[in-house]
Design an enzyme around this catalytic site. Structure first.
Site, PDB file in Angstrom:
ATOM      1  N   CYS A 127       0.808  -1.216   0.000  1.00  0.00           N
ATOM      2  CA  CYS A 127       0.000   0.000   0.000  1.00  0.00           C
ATOM      3  C   CYS A 127       0.846   1.274   0.000  1.00  0.00           C
ATOM      4  CB  CYS A 127      -0.972  -0.018   1.161  1.00  0.00           C
ATOM      5  SG  CYS A 127      -2.058  -1.450   1.018  1.00  0.00           S
ATOM      6  N   HIS A 257      -2.017   8.394   5.787  1.00  0.00           N
ATOM      7  CA  HIS A 257      -2.479   7.156   5.165  1.00  0.00           C
ATOM      8  C   HIS A 257      -3.885   6.832   5.686  1.00  0.00           C
ATOM      9  CE1 HIS A 257      -1.902   3.450   3.011  1.00  0.00           C
ATOM     10  NE2 HIS A 257      -1.953   2.696   4.078  1.00  0.00           N
ATOM     11  N   HIS A 291      -9.951   2.428   0.397  1.00  0.00           N
ATOM     12  CA  HIS A 291      -8.524   2.173   0.248  1.00  0.00           C
ATOM     13  C   HIS A 291      -8.290   1.632  -1.158  1.00  0.00           C
ATOM     14  CE1 HIS A 291      -4.442   1.465   0.817  1.00  0.00           C
ATOM     15  NE2 HIS A 291      -4.437   0.826   1.981  1.00  0.00           N
TER      16      HIS A 291
END
Lengths: 361, 84, 215
Positions: A127, A257, A291
């Site tokens: 990620c 994030h 996400h």
């Protein structure tokens, strides 16, 4: 050497240009909706996903349309230049249960249709892929290997990834709520974004921003669990600031994030506290986009550029009540603020963390 | 019950790839997590899969796993009760 | 001038290093995972987590253990001075297939397989094992590209790291290939210079040396 960054574009459920996306965020619209029978046991799941049953939003089509838009924002001969490279950021590409290695074909198609001189490179760093892809581009330009690098990020929702996060018990049963006390996990999203980095300011049709520095750092702790001390995130941000020769006092805004898992958001709060950044306005965009994995770092960097152009801080969607280990300054409503210097961070499986700094040019 | 416990030990070794460990090394009442077998959070999730796959017992909240997976005894007890 | 200090090559048939030594010979024709486990046991390393890793991570782990054995100086670097650069053309294809099998055939998606469906996890394993906190990059290339390794390494050794462990590592059905090498900023004069040409030459040599399978 100055490195410029701009020509950003985003295709997401919130719009098909960076401007449309930023407009949606300015109205605090979220792309997250419930999808019936999407889970492994046919339960309904929240996603930020495109309308189904159209080929316009396939992995290949998203990249192609996104890059076409980017091409119109820079000098026309750049894509096919010997000094230009395309870097693609993705975690799983166009993965399907019956075809697990689909990246090679997409890459060749892009090279052909955009007449690229060099075979594109695919960055796959979980990620943190997006931020690491941008940092890698900047490093190549600084070393003089290339003059311009187009960095595109794309990931789409698949059974593979959905079932994977389900068996990790990582998916929230409501739209994800980053940094909120009652957060219970991630919401998956899909989308595509691209930015252009170049040593030449003149290739950009619209004034670009400057890329200052970027680094990555590992937690060296666990392959899927975030470090309790935020070690990797702390180290990469510290190193990025040192290389840039600035301190936390110079940073106006952090695009964090914020996946909305209990442990990730706690980890980030600890790292930012250790960095004396607890007072700096911060948001996560996962409440709007979900996400988007390998696309996340690029989408979020593109929104940073838009925020800087518009001098606007975007509310961290889903946050209502403080509930991280350390108190941090989460943006609770949109507001105007002159944004000179912005920090973007990402963290992912494998203990990887990455950060980059942007500045107005 | 004893058969179930032996079965569980074999399944845990197999599913969690505990190559250097034999069923005899796992005591019925010894903690599975912590220093014992060096299991971590992913192993805990894999044990949830194991219970469903081999014993037809479903755990929907991973938090419950902590108590259930504290030892072979507690796992066997949970399975027996769930199937009763 | 940056140097290529050391390398090792792992295939289903054997493991060799730059010192020319054939370290392990898979004469029994073991399947890759079993061959790697045998090597692990012969090296007498005590790290039970090794068994939980997928084959990509196992191969990278052993390659780095061997580089450490032959390059004692690796232990001298600070914990964030060693960068990691790994690449292949198939990402985590082998583990991806196993994960698909766990949900499509066995109707039980496996969390421990899913976490390895990112090839970059192998660098996480190396970081955890060695307490390395530095830079890491995993890229997917269409084929082995010596220029990419040389360009990236020389670039990361400019400011971000003093050493870089690189690996081209492919494990797919019936094929195992891991070429792992150590690049250093302060190598000595006798070392091989870190250029596209030298990396290419070594890669070609080890590919040629690979003996035909006995299986």
């Amino acid at each position: 050497m100055n490195i410029y960054i701009g020509a950003e574009n985003i295709i997401s459920p919130l719009g098909s240009t960076a401007e449309e996306n930023f407009g949606a965020l300015s109205k605090n619209s979220s792309g997250i909706k419930k999808t019936e029978a999407a889970g492994f046991d046919k339960k309904s799941i929240f996603f930020s996903r495109f309308a189904e049953n159209t080929n316009d939003f396939s992995f290949d089509a998203l990249l192609k349309n996104c890059l076409k838009n980017v091409r119109s924002k820079i000098s026309p001969d750049i894509f096919s230049s010997e000094k230009t490279l395309l870097i693609l950021s993705t975690t799983k590409g166009d993965i399907k249960s019956e075809n697990v290695n689909p990246i090679g074909k997409s890459v060749s198609e892009l090279q052909n249709s955009f007449e690229l001189k060099h075979a594109p490179i695919v960055v796959s760093n979980a990620c943190a892929s997006g931020v690491i892809a941008i940092n890698t581009a900047a490093n190549f330009i600084r070393a003089g290997v290339y003059e311009t690098i187009i960095v595109a990020g794309c990931d789409v929702i698949s059974d593979f990834v959905t079932y994977g996060f389900e068996c990790l018990f990582a998916i929230s049963d409501k739209p994800c709520a980053p940094f909120d006390k009652n957060r219970t996990g991630i919401t998956l999203g899909e989308g595509c974004a691209a930015v252009v980095l170049s040593s030449h300011k003149t290739i950009f049709n619209v004034e670009p921003m400057r890329f200052i520095e970027g680094t990555s750092g590992n937690d060296a702790n666990h392959i899927s669990g975030p470090s309790r001390t935020g070690e990797g995130l702390y180290r990469t941000v510290k190193k990025t600031l040192e290389l840039a020769g600035i301190t936390e006092k110079d940073i106006d805004f952090i695009s964090a994030h914020g996946t909305a898992t209990v442990f990730n958001d706690d980890m980030e709060s600890v790292a930012f506290d250790r960095l004396n950044m607890q007072h700096i306005p911060l948001n996560s965009l996962k409440g709007y986009y979900g996400h988007t994995l390998g696309a996340a770092g690029i989408i979020e960097t593109a929104i940073c550029l838009q925020s800087m152009r518009n001098n606007t801080l975007i509310k961290s969607m889903g946050f209502e009540e403080e509930g991280t280990v350390k108190k941090i300054n989460i943006i609770s409503e949109n507001k105007k603020l002159s944004l000179e210097t912005v920090l973007k961070t990402s963290s992912g499986f494998g203990g990887v963390n990455a950060s980059l700094l942007l500045k107005k040019s | 019950m004893e058969n179930l416990k032996e079965e569980l030990k074999k399944q845990i070794i197999e599913q969690l790839n505990l190559e250097d460990i034999t069923p005899a090394d796992i005591k019925n009442d010894a903690p599975l997590f912590g220093d014992g077998l060096g299991l971590d959070s992913i192993d805990a999730l894999e044990l949830i899969v194991l219970l469903e796959k081999f014993h037809g017992v479903k755990i929907t909240n991973p938090e419950d796993g902590r108590k259930i997976f504290s030892s072979i005894d507690s796992m066997a007890e949970y399975i027996t009760k769930a199937k009763a | 001038m940056n140097h290529l200090s050391s390398y090792c090559h792992i295939s289903t048939k054997e493991i060799v290093t730059d010192k020319g030594a054939l370290l392990f010979d898979n004469t029994e024709g073991l399947e890759v995972n079993d061959f790697l486990k045998t090597v692990y046991k012969k090296l007498a390393i005590d790290y039970p987590k090794f068994y939980k890793m997928d084959s990509l991570s196992k191969a990278a782990f052993l390659g780095v253990e061997l580089l450490k054995k032959e390059n004692a100086a690796l232990a001298e670097y600070a914990d964030d001075e060693i960068a990691l650069l790994f690449a292949n053309s198939n990402a985590s294809e082998d583990t991806d297939k196993k994960f698909v099998n766990s949900y499509a055939e066995e109707h039980a998606p496996s969390p421990s397989l899913f976490v390895y469906t990112l090839p970059s996890i192998l660098m996480g394993e190396l970081a955890i094992r060695n307490k390395w906190y530095g830079e890491s990059l995993f890229v997917i290339l269409q084929k082995f590209d010596a220029a990419f390794f040389a360009d990236y390494c020389n670039m990361i050794l400019l400011r971000n790291a003093k050493a870089c462990i690189c690996g081209w590592i492919e494990i797919t059905e019936g094929k195992t290939e891991a070429f792992i090498f150590l690049a250093e900023k302060n190598g000595n004069e006798n070392n091989t210079p870190l250029t596209k040409q030298t990396i290419e030459k070594i890669y070609k040599t080890i590919m040629k040396q690979s003996r035909p399978s006995k299986v």
